[in-house]
Design a protein around this motif. Structure first.
Motif, short mmCIF file in Angstrom:
data_model
loop_
_atom_site.label_atom_id
_atom_site.label_comp_id
_atom_site.label_asym_id
_atom_site.label_seq_id
_atom_site.Cartn_x
_atom_site.Cartn_y
_atom_site.Cartn_z
N ALA A 1 40.44 33.92 33.15
CA ALA A 1 39.36 33.98 34.13
C ALA A 1 38.81 35.39 34.12
O ALA A 1 39.58 36.36 34.11
N LEU A 2 37.49 35.50 34.10
CA LEU A 2 36.85 36.82 34.10
C LEU A 2 35.80 36.86 35.19
O LEU A 2 34.85 36.08 35.19
N ASP A 3 36.00 37.74 36.14
CA ASP A 3 35.01 38.01 37.18
C ASP A 3 34.52 39.44 36.97
O ASP A 3 35.31 40.33 36.68
N CYS A 4 33.23 39.63 37.10
CA CYS A 4 32.64 40.96 36.97
C CYS A 4 31.87 41.28 38.24
O CYS A 4 30.93 40.54 38.56
N PRO A 5 32.25 42.32 38.96
CA PRO A 5 33.37 43.20 38.68
C PRO A 5 34.70 42.47 38.89
O PRO A 5 34.77 41.49 39.64
N PRO A 6 35.75 42.95 38.22
CA PRO A 6 37.06 42.29 38.31
C PRO A 6 37.56 42.23 39.74
O PRO A 6 37.34 43.14 40.53
N ASP A 7 38.24 41.12 40.05
CA ASP A 7 38.85 40.97 41.37
C ASP A 7 40.22 40.33 41.20
O ASP A 7 40.73 40.24 40.09
N ALA A 8 40.80 39.87 42.29
CA ALA A 8 42.17 39.34 42.26
C ALA A 8 42.30 38.06 41.44
O ALA A 8 43.39 37.72 41.00
N THR A 9 41.20 37.33 41.22
CA THR A 9 41.29 36.08 40.46
C THR A 9 41.15 36.30 38.96
O THR A 9 41.34 35.38 38.19
N THR A 10 40.82 37.51 38.55
CA THR A 10 40.64 37.81 37.13
C THR A 10 41.99 37.83 36.42
O THR A 10 42.91 38.52 36.86
N THR A 11 42.10 37.06 35.33
CA THR A 11 43.34 37.04 34.56
C THR A 11 43.14 37.63 33.16
O THR A 11 44.08 37.69 32.38
#
Length: 138
Positions: A58-68
């Motif tokens: 999982a990629l969130d931008c900007p990175p958060d707690a759900t980013t793996t």
């Protein structure tokens, strides 16, 4: 999972009490706080996205707690460098051997409010990593 359950309970409480009908009950998140990208990435050793046992990140931008993703800062920077058009990635052009040992990658989600859907099969892992760099390196 806990966040989803808490949101469901809150929504149920708001609708059963009638608070959901008031103008101030639910405030939308301002666009400035919304993530620029929320993506699910896969890497599969083969010619289809489900070949073998696909690796998923999982990629969130900007990175958060759900980013793996193991290197989300670099991956987000690469995504921004091509304005979300992953066909334009060519991180480290160079020579790879001609051995055909395919890898198929996918990216699905949202980038800056636009749907993003990408799938590509690379001839081997060297070509994959030279083309996409850290983006699909997991």
């Amino acid at each position: 999972m806990k966040t989803t359950r808490a949101l469901a309970l809150l929504a149920t409480a708001l609708f059963t009490t009638g608070l959901a009908d008031t103008a101030n009950a639910i405030t939308p998140v301002p666009a400035a706080q919304a993530p620029e990208a929320v993506l699910r990435l896969t890497v599969a050793h083969g010619t289809t996205p489900t070949s073998g046992t696909p690796h998923v990140a999982a990629l969130d931008c900007p990175p958060d707690a759900t980013t793996t993703h193991p290197d989300p800062v670099t991956a987000c920077r690469l995504l921004d460098s091509v304005n979300g058009d992953l066909d334009q990635l060519d991180v480290n052009p160079g020579v790879c051997n001609d051995l055909y040992d395919p890898y198929t990658v996918t990216a699905k989600g949202v980038y800056r409010g636009r749907p993003l859907s990408f799938q590509h099969t690379y001839g081997n892992q060297c070509v994959l990593l030279r083309t996409t760099g850290a983006f699909f390196d997991f």
